[in-house]
Every structure is written in C-alpha cells, then in structure tokens.
Motif scaffolding. Sequence first.
Motif, PDB file in Angstrom:
ATOM      1  N   MET A 166       0.853  -1.195   0.000  1.00 53.50           N
ATOM      2  CA  MET A 166       0.000   0.000   0.000  1.00 53.50           C
ATOM      3  C   MET A 166       0.886   1.242   0.000  1.00 53.50           C
ATOM      4  O   MET A 166       1.694   1.446   0.910  1.00 53.50           O
ATOM      5  N   LYS A 167       0.753   2.068  -1.021  1.00 57.50           N
ATOM      6  CA  LYS A 167       1.627   3.231  -1.184  1.00 57.50           C
ATOM      7  C   LYS A 167       0.866   4.521  -0.865  1.00 57.50           C
ATOM      8  O   LYS A 167      -0.350   4.600  -1.037  1.00 57.50           O
ATOM      9  N   LEU A 168       1.625   5.514  -0.441  1.00 62.26           N
ATOM     10  CA  LEU A 168       1.029   6.786  -0.053  1.00 62.26           C
ATOM     11  C   LEU A 168       0.299   7.446  -1.222  1.00 62.26           C
ATOM     12  O   LEU A 168      -0.796   7.988  -1.059  1.00 62.26           O
ATOM     13  N   HIS A 169       0.894   7.381  -2.407  1.00 61.49           N
ATOM     14  CA  HIS A 169       0.246   8.033  -3.546  1.00 61.49           C
ATOM     15  C   HIS A 169      -1.080   7.351  -3.894  1.00 61.49           C
ATOM     16  O   HIS A 169      -2.017   8.010  -4.367  1.00 61.49           O
ATOM     17  N   GLN A 170      -1.197   6.048  -3.632  1.00 59.90           N
ATOM     18  CA  GLN A 170      -2.452   5.356  -3.900  1.00 59.90           C
ATOM     19  C   GLN A 170      -3.551   5.842  -2.957  1.00 59.90           C
ATOM     20  O   GLN A 170      -4.702   6.036  -3.374  1.00 59.90           O
ATOM     21  N   LEU A 171      -3.192   6.033  -1.685  1.00 58.23           N
ATOM     22  CA  LEU A 171      -4.167   6.571  -0.729  1.00 58.23           C
ATOM     23  C   LEU A 171      -4.562   7.994  -1.106  1.00 58.23           C
ATOM     24  O   LEU A 171      -5.726   8.386  -0.973  1.00 58.23           O
ATOM     25  N   ARG A 172      -3.585   8.752  -1.587  1.00 57.36           N
ATOM     26  CA  ARG A 172      -3.888  10.119  -2.019  1.00 57.36           C
ATOM     27  C   ARG A 172      -4.876  10.110  -3.185  1.00 57.36           C
ATOM     28  O   ARG A 172      -5.769  10.954  -3.265  1.00 57.36           O
ATOM     29  N   TYR A 173      -4.738   9.144  -4.087  1.00 58.57           N
ATOM     30  CA  TYR A 173      -5.682   9.039  -5.203  1.00 58.57           C
ATOM     31  C   TYR A 173      -7.096   8.759  -4.694  1.00 58.57           C
ATOM     32  O   TYR A 173      -8.069   9.342  -5.183  1.00 58.57           O
ATOM     33  N   LEU A 174      -7.222   7.842  -3.727  1.00 61.00           N
ATOM     34  CA  LEU A 174      -8.546   7.532  -3.175  1.00 61.00           C
ATOM     35  C   LEU A 174      -9.203   8.776  -2.584  1.00 61.00           C
ATOM     36  O   LEU A 174     -10.380   9.053  -2.824  1.00 61.00           O
ATOM     37  N   VAL A 175      -8.447   9.519  -1.792  1.00 64.22           N
ATOM     38  CA  VAL A 175      -8.988  10.719  -1.149  1.00 64.22           C
ATOM     39  C   VAL A 175      -9.405  11.751  -2.195  1.00 64.22           C
ATOM     40  O   VAL A 175     -10.466  12.388  -2.082  1.00 64.22           O
ATOM     41  N   ALA A 176      -8.593  11.906  -3.235  1.00 65.72           N
ATOM     42  CA  ALA A 176      -8.914  12.888  -4.275  1.00 65.72           C
ATOM     43  C   ALA A 176     -10.170  12.486  -5.049  1.00 65.72           C
ATOM     44  O   ALA A 176     -10.995  13.334  -5.395  1.00 65.72           O
ATOM     45  N   ILE A 177     -10.345  11.198  -5.321  1.00 60.28           N
ATOM     46  CA  ILE A 177     -11.546  10.737  -6.035  1.00 60.28           C
ATOM     47  C   ILE A 177     -12.789  11.019  -5.204  1.00 60.28           C
ATOM     48  O   ILE A 177     -13.814  11.479  -5.715  1.00 60.28           O
ATOM     49  N   ALA A 178     -12.718  10.740  -3.905  1.00 63.65           N
ATOM     50  CA  ALA A 178     -13.864  11.012  -3.028  1.00 63.65           C
ATOM     51  C   ALA A 178     -14.185  12.493  -2.994  1.00 63.65           C
ATOM     52  O   ALA A 178     -15.348  12.894  -2.965  1.00 63.65           O
ATOM     53  N   ALA A 179     -13.154  13.332  -2.984  1.00 67.26           N
ATOM     54  CA  ALA A 179     -13.369  14.783  -2.900  1.00 67.26           C
ATOM     55  C   ALA A 179     -13.853  15.371  -4.219  1.00 67.26           C
ATOM     56  O   ALA A 179     -14.713  16.263  -4.227  1.00 67.26           O
TER      57      ALA A 179
END
Length: 320
Positions: free
Chosen positions: A1-14
């Motif tokens: 699990m990479k930080l940039h992947q989590l950032r993508y999830l948060v951005a999609i939700a926003a």
Amino acid sequence: MKLHQLRYLVAIAADGSIRAAARSLGVTQATVTQGLRELEAESRIALLTRGSGGIAFTSAGQELLEYAQRVMTQIRQAEDALARHRDGASTQRLAIGVTAWVAQTLLARVLPPFRAELPHVQLEFFDGFSRLSYPMLREGGLDLMIGRIAPPEAMEGLQATALFTYDTTVVARNGHPRAGARAMAELLDQDWILNFAPTERAALMDNLFGQHGLEAPRHRIHLAHSAALSLALVQQTDMLSLCPWPLVESLRSGLVPLPLRERFHASRVGIVRRANEALPHAAARFLAHFMDQTRACLASDDPQLRRVFRSVELVGEDGD
C-alpha cells in the motif's frame, strides 16, 4: 500500500471522478487509474465500482477511504509542524466549525489575541451544524468544532469535551400569528425549519413532539444546513424552529420565544475533534484563547453577555 495510492482515493472522493481527481493532483488520468488497479491487486479486493452512473466506493473501499483521509490529514499536520519550525512566517490553515450562538458571543473576542500570537495562520470557519461538521471532521476538512455534541451513535471516530449545557425553545418571528401559543398541539399545522443528521431525526422528533404525546407533522418538517439561512427563514416567514436559548439572548431581536408549557431536552456544546489524534499547534492555541475568553465572559458585567451566560450552565473541561 503506497502513499500516492491513498492520495488518489482521497482525491476521487473529494472530486467525484478519476478525471477530476487527476486534474486536481496534477497527474494524468492513466496514472491515477494505474495506481488504483495496483492497490486493488495488492489488496486482493475491489475498492471501486465503475458503471454508467460513474464511480463509487465498495464497502471495503469506503472503509479504506476513511483511513486514507486520516493519513492525509496527519501528513498535512506534520508538514505544518515542520513548516512552523522551518520558517514561522509560512501560511498555515486552521479550519473550525462554530455553532451560531458561540459565533455571536465569543468568536470576535478570540480572534484578536489568537491573530496576535499566530499571524501566519489562515482561518476558515464553517457552520457548526453536526450534519455538515461531523463528516468534515472525520475526513480532515475540519481541525475541530465548537458546537453541539451529538448522541453517542453519531460520534464514531470523534471525541468531545463538554463545556456548556443549555435549554432550547421554539421561536418565531415578531408578529407571528401563533406567537402566543401555549402548547405544542397548537403548532402542528405550522412549517418547521430544522437541522439534523439522519441518525438524529428520530430523537429530535421525539424531543419536539413524541415526548408530549404528539405525532410529528412530517410533511411540514424542512431542513436548513446553515444557521444564517435558518434564522433568516424564521425571521422573514411563518416558519418555526427549535433554537438554543443562548442564541435567542444574543440576538434579542427578530426572534420571539413562544411561551409554551412544554419543555425540551437540554443540549450540550463543547469541543469536538477526531479521536486519538493530537491537535495541530494552531488548533491547540485557538482553544487556549477560546477558554480564556470564555472565562472572561462568564465574569463580564456586559448586559448582553450576562443574559447569554445566564442561559447556559458551565460543565467544565473534563473529557466526554
């Protein structure tokens, strides 16, 4: 699990879509798509569903999103802390939800000493309605809220420190045809403008109507998600609302408390924040100034402040 992947999830939700998320992050749509596919492959579970209606989170994706939002919030807080040590003049953001009566009485007193101490902090204020503020707190959009403490079932992921208890009353505009009503039964044919989260509706309807042996007039219950909008509608129409006594006392015009025989459950105002997280330095300093001004107002000889604070009971600063 990479930080940039989590950032993508948060951005999609926003942002609502992969394309919009990629645009806001300054990367290509293919980059975001590839990162999400790798995350799903590594997790061995579907996190998103893609259909004609757009993209949606699965239950597993929604749960991971909540963790990702907290991770991104803590990273932002860590960056703010490092920036404070590196160059105290760099701009930091502090987002706070504030309930209406606190905003009317205390907020303007807190700002001058806070700004004098931390002039590089950019403040952002939101209505302290729990329906809006609680999700923003969980997602990291707010650093803290000074507002009504919700029932335990609505406090998942949050913790609260109670400061005041206060009573509520039904209010109307000056000259309202039912301004002299003595019983809730006389108000069942009136329109109501209220604010509540879905999990709070049953408790609020019981507080207003059920505990008095009345059935809520469901087709007359309306929602406003802004304190200013709610007050404007009460003052300019025949809508009624349930209002904190401190707000009635702080406004003193445009709102008429109805002389009802019935009484309603007391509410609590306090500091609401994410559970098990240290407050950012700026938030902690804001709260310190807030408590200083609260104590000063409690001892004030100002007539308006005395009216307001006679309508609340100080609980103290013990954790809930």
